[in-house]
Structures are given as structure tokens and as C-alpha cells.
Design a protein around this motif. Sequence first.
Motif, PDB file in Angstrom:
ATOM      1  N   ARG A  51       1.065  -1.169  -0.014  1.00  9.63           N
ATOM      2  CA  ARG A  51       0.000   0.007   0.003  1.00  9.63           C
ATOM      3  C   ARG A  51       0.872   1.414   0.012  1.00  9.63           C
ATOM      4  O   ARG A  51       1.929   1.357   0.584  1.00  9.63           O
ATOM      5  CB  ARG A  51      -0.824   0.026   1.237  1.00  9.63           C
ATOM      6  N   GLU A  52       0.350   2.299  -0.637  1.00  8.50           N
ATOM      7  CA  GLU A  52       0.996   3.422  -0.445  1.00  8.50           C
ATOM      8  C   GLU A  52       1.309   4.055   0.968  1.00  8.50           C
ATOM      9  O   GLU A  52       0.257   3.673   1.738  1.00  8.50           O
ATOM     10  CB  GLU A  52       0.133   4.741  -1.084  1.00  8.50           C
ATOM     11  N   PRO A  53       2.222   4.796   1.442  1.00 11.25           N
ATOM     12  CA  PRO A  53       2.452   5.125   2.805  1.00 11.25           C
ATOM     13  C   PRO A  53       1.175   5.937   3.226  1.00 11.25           C
ATOM     14  O   PRO A  53       0.711   6.601   2.262  1.00 11.25           O
ATOM     15  CB  PRO A  53       3.771   5.844   2.665  1.00 11.25           C
ATOM     16  N   TYR A  54       1.007   5.739   4.611  1.00  6.58           N
ATOM     17  CA  TYR A  54      -0.087   6.963   4.987  1.00  6.58           C
ATOM     18  C   TYR A  54       0.274   7.543   6.222  1.00  6.58           C
ATOM     19  O   TYR A  54       1.154   7.016   7.071  1.00  6.58           O
ATOM     20  CB  TYR A  54      -1.429   6.074   5.137  1.00  6.58           C
ATOM     21  N   SER A  55      -0.252   8.681   6.383  1.00  6.79           N
ATOM     22  CA  SER A  55      -0.061   9.606   7.469  1.00  6.79           C
ATOM     23  C   SER A  55      -0.682   8.858   8.665  1.00  6.79           C
ATOM     24  O   SER A  55      -1.900   8.537   8.550  1.00  6.79           O
ATOM     25  CB  SER A  55      -0.138  10.766   7.062  1.00  6.79           C
ATOM     26  N   ASN A  56      -0.166   9.458  10.039  1.00  2.00           N
ATOM     27  CA  ASN A  56      -0.833   8.724  11.221  1.00  2.00           C
ATOM     28  C   ASN A  56      -1.312   9.886  12.038  1.00  2.00           C
ATOM     29  O   ASN A  56      -0.728  10.881  11.867  1.00  2.00           O
ATOM     30  CB  ASN A  56       0.472   8.111  12.099  1.00  2.00           C
ATOM     31  N   VAL A  57      -2.402   9.716  12.542  1.00  2.00           N
ATOM     32  CA  VAL A  57      -2.815  10.509  13.450  1.00  2.00           C
ATOM     33  C   VAL A  57      -2.116  10.954  14.641  1.00  2.00           C
ATOM     34  O   VAL A  57      -1.754   9.839  15.438  1.00  2.00           O
ATOM     35  CB  VAL A  57      -4.538  10.544  13.704  1.00  2.00           C
ATOM     36  N   ASP A  58      -1.635  12.148  15.053  1.00  3.13           N
ATOM     37  CA  ASP A  58      -1.015  12.294  16.090  1.00  3.13           C
ATOM     38  C   ASP A  58       0.524  11.859  16.129  1.00  3.13           C
ATOM     39  O   ASP A  58       0.946  11.125  17.144  1.00  3.13           O
ATOM     40  CB  ASP A  58      -1.790  11.698  17.500  1.00  3.13           C
ATOM     41  N   ALA A  59       0.949  11.876  14.973  1.00  2.00           N
ATOM     42  CA  ALA A  59       2.503  11.371  14.778  1.00  2.00           C
ATOM     43  C   ALA A  59       2.990  11.945  13.542  1.00  2.00           C
ATOM     44  O   ALA A  59       2.049  11.989  12.519  1.00  2.00           O
ATOM     45  CB  ALA A  59       2.563   9.729  14.852  1.00  2.00           C
ATOM     46  N   VAL A  60       4.367  12.178  13.645  1.00  2.00           N
ATOM     47  CA  VAL A  60       4.811  12.923  12.346  1.00  2.00           C
ATOM     48  C   VAL A  60       5.233  12.006  11.160  1.00  2.00           C
ATOM     49  O   VAL A  60       5.421  12.303  10.101  1.00  2.00           O
ATOM     50  CB  VAL A  60       6.020  13.734  12.702  1.00  2.00           C
ATOM     51  N   THR A 108       3.462   5.450   8.009  1.00  2.00           N
ATOM     52  CA  THR A 108       3.337   3.835   8.125  1.00  2.00           C
ATOM     53  C   THR A 108       3.240   3.107   6.800  1.00  2.00           C
ATOM     54  O   THR A 108       2.297   3.601   5.584  1.00  2.00           O
ATOM     55  CB  THR A 108       2.281   3.409   8.730  1.00  2.00           C
ATOM     56  N   ARG A 109       3.862   2.219   6.437  1.00  2.00           N
ATOM     57  CA  ARG A 109       3.817   1.585   5.214  1.00  2.00           C
ATOM     58  C   ARG A 109       3.460  -0.103   5.395  1.00  2.00           C
ATOM     59  O   ARG A 109       3.922  -0.735   6.104  1.00  2.00           O
ATOM     60  CB  ARG A 109       5.359   1.416   4.484  1.00  2.00           C
ATOM     61  N   PHE A 110       2.307  -0.651   4.823  1.00  2.00           N
ATOM     62  CA  PHE A 110       1.866  -1.792   4.858  1.00  2.00           C
ATOM     63  C   PHE A 110       2.066  -2.728   3.932  1.00  2.00           C
ATOM     64  O   PHE A 110       2.212  -2.180   2.668  1.00  2.00           O
ATOM     65  CB  PHE A 110       0.204  -1.645   5.042  1.00  2.00           C
ATOM     66  N   LEU A 111       2.731  -3.750   4.175  1.00  2.00           N
ATOM     67  CA  LEU A 111       2.888  -5.052   3.025  1.00  2.00           C
ATOM     68  C   LEU A 111       2.251  -6.120   3.443  1.00  2.00           C
ATOM     69  O   LEU A 111       2.297  -6.869   4.540  1.00  2.00           O
ATOM     70  CB  LEU A 111       4.559  -5.075   3.324  1.00  2.00           C
ATOM     71  N   GLY A 112       1.647  -6.842   2.348  1.00  2.00           N
ATOM     72  CA  GLY A 112       0.917  -8.138   2.587  1.00  2.00           C
ATOM     73  C   GLY A 112       1.707  -9.006   1.749  1.00  2.00           C
ATOM     74  O   GLY A 112       1.922  -8.464   0.541  1.00  2.00           O
ATOM     75  N   LEU A 113       1.675 -10.047   2.111  1.00  2.00           N
ATOM     76  CA  LEU A 113       2.697 -11.127   1.457  1.00  2.00           C
ATOM     77  C   LEU A 113       1.942 -12.240   0.928  1.00  2.00           C
ATOM     78  O   LEU A 113       0.936 -12.769   1.614  1.00  2.00           O
ATOM     79  CB  LEU A 113       3.977 -11.519   2.149  1.00  2.00           C
ATOM     80  N   GLY A 114       2.319 -12.822  -0.158  1.00  2.00           N
ATOM     81  CA  GLY A 114       1.626 -14.023  -0.607  1.00  2.00           C
ATOM     82  C   GLY A 114       2.376 -15.271   0.222  1.00  2.00           C
ATOM     83  O   GLY A 114       3.148 -15.097   1.045  1.00  2.00           O
ATOM     84  N   SER A 115       1.740 -16.299  -0.250  1.00  2.00           N
ATOM     85  CA  SER A 115       2.365 -17.620   0.672  1.00  2.00           C
ATOM     86  C   SER A 115       3.368 -18.291  -0.181  1.00  2.00           C
ATOM     87  O   SER A 115       3.621 -18.389  -1.401  1.00  2.00           O
ATOM     88  CB  SER A 115       1.297 -18.532   0.732  1.00  2.00           C
ATOM     89  N   VAL A 116       4.336 -19.042   0.482  1.00  2.00           N
ATOM     90  CA  VAL A 116       5.545 -19.744  -0.243  1.00  2.00           C
ATOM     91  C   VAL A 116       4.852 -20.928  -1.203  1.00  2.00           C
ATOM     92  O   VAL A 116       3.979 -21.661  -0.986  1.00  2.00           O
ATOM     93  CB  VAL A 116       6.394 -20.493   0.697  1.00  2.00           C
ATOM     94  N   GLY A 117       5.393 -20.767  -2.481  1.00  2.00           N
ATOM     95  CA  GLY A 117       5.003 -21.833  -3.581  1.00  2.00           C
ATOM     96  C   GLY A 117       3.628 -21.704  -4.098  1.00  2.00           C
ATOM     97  O   GLY A 117       3.031 -22.664  -4.531  1.00  2.00           O
ATOM     98  N   ASN A 118       2.945 -20.432  -3.843  1.00  2.00           N
ATOM     99  CA  ASN A 118       1.605 -20.299  -4.483  1.00  2.00           C
ATOM    100  C   ASN A 118       1.400 -20.551  -5.806  1.00  2.00           C
ATOM    101  O   ASN A 118       2.350 -19.921  -6.553  1.00  2.00           O
ATOM    102  CB  ASN A 118       1.082 -18.987  -3.952  1.00  2.00           C
ATOM    103  N   LYS A 119       0.362 -20.880  -6.382  1.00  2.00           N
ATOM    104  CA  LYS A 119       0.403 -21.039  -7.694  1.00  2.00           C
ATOM    105  C   LYS A 119      -0.023 -19.799  -8.433  1.00  2.00           C
ATOM    106  O   LYS A 119       0.239 -19.995  -9.743  1.00  2.00           O
ATOM    107  CB  LYS A 119      -1.052 -22.258  -7.926  1.00  2.00           C
TER     108      LYS A 119
END
Length: 608
Positions: A213-222, A225-236
Motif C-alpha cells: 500500500r502507499e504510505p499513509y500519515s498517522n494521526v498524532d504522529a509525524v 506507515t507502510r503496509f506490506l501484505g505477502l503471498g504464501s510460499v509456492g503459491n500457484k
Amino acid sequence: MSPPRILLCGDVLGRLNQLYKRVVSVNKSAGPFDALLCVGQFFPDSTEQLDEFMDYVEGRSVIPLSTYFIGDYGVGAAKVLLASSRDSGNQGFKMDGLKICANLHWLKGSGKFTLQGLSLAYLSGRRSSDGLQFGTYTQDDVDVLRAIAEEPGVIDLFLTNEWPTGVTNRAATPDIPPGVSDPFGSDSTVSELVVEIKPRYHIAGTKGVFYAREPYSNVDAVHVTRFLGLGSVGNKEKQKFIHAISPIPSSTMSAAEISMKPPNTTLSPYTLTERKAEASDSAKRSSNSVSESQYWRYDVSQKRQKYGTADGNKLCFKFTSSGSCPRGEKCNFHHDMDAREQSQRGVCFDFLNKGKCERGPDCSFKHSLQNEVDSQSGKRRSGNAGTNRSKECWFCLSSPNIESHLIVSVGERFYCALAKGHLVPDHILIVPVEHFPNTLSLGPEFETEINRLQNCLQKYFKSQGKEVVFFEWVSKRSTHANLQAVPIPTSRAHVVQNIFDMAAEKLGFKFVASKSADAPPGEGRKSLRTQFDSNRSFFYAELPECVTLSHVIEETEIFPAQFGREVLAGLLNMADKADWRNCTHSKEEETKMAEEFKIRFENFDPNK
């Protein structure tokens, strides 16, 4: 030193041959890497893979890179993890991983530790009401992370097995991979935690797809955050299951570096989710989206949540450690003020909760209930609790923890000190010499001295071409009072009340305002004392032109402890300095600044 190099992996599903073949290849072509972090199911999903998996666990195959995993479920998990838990080398309080075999570590439950200079937090297991011994997280695990979120510093990496609900909200990229919107593998509790923890990177598995995901700003912090979701090993589907990052540890970054936002940064996806759940309040505020150009950056949706005492014998870790719990009446654990006070005096949470602590001599907390000095009579109840309190308090002059090099003036009842992590160079704290929880409930002789100090500071700042704002946050859980004095440019003085009013509106309340231009000095504080109730929390600010703002904080209200500083950081266009932890200096620098202030203040100091 070069930044650490970390490999991230999604669901392994016991396919260790395929995983480590890929790791060896990547290590040769782009390495060397320092560690491999695995999220999602680590153990096999069928018995067919179990022999391959056990070859590594039992040492017949070699694990080539130090590996940490949180997906403690699947075929063979209970047997392997139970044996590991009973190993003598894994006994005690270990947040940095239980050793399964050479180079393989299980991150059990939840916690935080430092890996290659990076601050890493994790939540192991998935949400479940089955009460399984392995593979699911407990409310205690969640409470630990909520307490960790209150600690100073920035979390670099946050590992969860499941995705946070709503992570694609406000995403700028339209081509979101198929399956991301499927509720399977998403967890609303993870969303709540990531809002509180505010990590720089959040990594999750379970959904079987890769999504950066694109980085997003946090409320009450400067920072973002960058989110990364990953696939499973050996997925078809050929979804990416391994990913490399090389982040600089936040502990070594400057405030300017950590607050940098890439051009594609979006607003937080989770504030939108929370607003949708707020019904009528949300409808009013939907047009007031948080904007980088606005002075105020708090999220209204988190404002009011009730606290309460729930059934059950176990204590709520979040409430006991921080004094508040956002689950309120829905919390399954006990909100006990006596336990909270004991925790503030350094008593071990496990001792309070279970009557014993398995860490034994390795635990740095106390394993006995601590007595205290009566805050009303001033008489000691028993033992040397008063002495202990002054030793533990940062502001007591008798404490070994006091940073005396910051003190710039000492009177009979109050002293002045430069604020640690100051917002501006002449940011001053007015602190009672004795251990009092606030400045409003003290006697006339105290008020006379504090008025004199305020008047002298006003004159000093006028000589510098500035006005001054005084503010104090009085919590029922306050320990040692401090009244903050922050100078502002005279050119901004006429808008400061509007900025405070905007901030209040964002949080859903209105200040009580009074103006006493022709009144004698101290009249504003005299009025404040008539409103003050020691059984309630209270915030007030004394502004230029004799304007006083005050707010009695409701029992059901979450009020930010850094409210006053956040408002003034916005006023001064210093968003990166809203958190004092982003503004720390070395002791040598602080000493020099304090000495320079004393020279400038000498002709105004009533205590010289």
C-alpha cells in the motif's frame, strides 16, 4: 553503519525447502541479509509436508539465515511449540523469541524487542474464541501491545498474521489485487492496534496475495506507515512471497528524517473506518477530513469511549499500566484503580494479577505491595513510601532521576526548568518543589509565588518580543504537577484562542472562556480554582490579553496528554515537534541551553 537488511515472508505452510532455496538465492544475489521475518501460517497445512519441516527442526537440514516467525499454527505446531516451551533455555520472560532450533525463533504471544537496531513489535496467532494453547492470541497479548504503544520511541516493524480491516481505504492506486476485499484473513483488532502503535512498517500474511500500500500519515504522529501484505510460499498464482527492506532504525534518525513524507502519501485508512462506525457524530465531521495544512491533527473518532469495571478476576494490562483502556465497558478484564496506583509505584503486573511472577530475580519490578503517603493529610501511611515516591519521580528535587542540569531558577515553593524535548528554546516548566499533583489545589502562599513567577516570565518574554501561553493538564492520575510556559511570536498572539477553539471542536467539546483585562494579576487562576474539582481531570490555558480557557474532562472522555503542546506546535507550524520525543538533545546541549537561559533571565528572575 549501513542499515540492517531484512527479508520478509508470508505464509510458509511448512515449505521450508522451497523457502530456504529462495533465501539462499536472494542472499547470494542481493545480500547478505541479517534476518528473515515470517508472518502468516508457518507450520504445514497437511501431514505431507511434516517430514520436510521436521528435518529442519531436528537438525537434519540447515536453516541458512536467522528466522523469526509468528504463525504458530498448523500441523505439528502443538508438538513442536510445547517441546520448545518446556526447554530450560526458553524459561522466563523472553520477548525476543523462543529458540526452536539453530537459527529458528518463535515470537510467542506479543511483545517488542530490538533486532539489528530496529524496534520490532509483534502479535502472534490469530483471533479466536476457542482458547487454544497455540495459534491464537489472547486479550492479554493485545493489552501488552496497547501498553507498548504508550512507551516512548517509534516502532519500526509491526508483524501480524492477519491483515488490518480497512487497510485499502483511501488507497490512491485503483488496481488492488483480487481477494484483498475478502473479509477472510482480516482482523479489526489488528486495525485498532496499528492505529495505536503507529509502526513505520506493518507486515501481514494470511490472505495469500502481495500488496504494497502507499504510505499513509498517522494521526498524532509525524512519521508515515507502510503496509506490506505477502503471498504464501509456492503459491500457484505467482504472488510475491518474499520481500526485502533495509530501513534505517528510527532511533538513529533525526526529527526531520523521520517526518519526511513521500509524494504519494495518503491519509490514514483507519480513521475513515472508525468514522463510519460513529453514526451521527461521523455525519457531522465527514467534511472535516484531517489535512496536512490544518493546525490540528487529532482524530475525532477516537474521542469518547467509556471506561468501566468489567467482570472477571484478571486485571486489564492496558488500564493498569496507562490508566485508560479504549475498550471501556466492553473490556473483559478488571479496571482496578488500586492496582493502577500500585503499578505506578513500580509493582510487577504479574504479581498484581496472579500473585506471583515467573521471572523471579530477573524481574526489575517490585514483588510486594507498596504503601503510600496520604495525598490529603500528608501523613505517611507506613514504611518509607514517601521516600520511594520521591526517588522514582522525575520532578522531585530529592530524586536521583531528576535532571538537575535543566533547572534554571529555584524558589521557596517552586522551581523553573527548561522543558526536556522543548517545543521552542525558552519552553519553561514551573514545578512545585514538593510532590503535588497539580498547582490549582495549593494554598494562598503557593499561589502568590506562582503569580510572581508568571509575571516575571511574561516580562522576560516581552523583552524578547514575544507573548507567553501557560497551560496545565491535571489528570486524576497525575503525580507531580508542572505548569508549562511556551513563548509565541507577538504576531501570532491574536489567533491563539482560535487555534485552541479549533482543537477543542475537533475533539468534540467547547472551552469555557473568560477574560479579565482589568483584573489584578492572578485573577484568572482564582477563577480557575473555583471550577477545579480534584476528583475530575482538568485542562486550562492562560493566553495573552488575560484570556483563560478551561475544560473539565468527562469520565467517558479520552483527553490527549500532549493536547497543549500539539495545539501550539500547530500554531507555530512545527508539526514535527508535537511529540517531545522527537526533540531530544544531548545532556551537554541541554546544559548549555539552560546556562544561556539563566544569563538572559537573570534581570527578571525573582529568585536570583
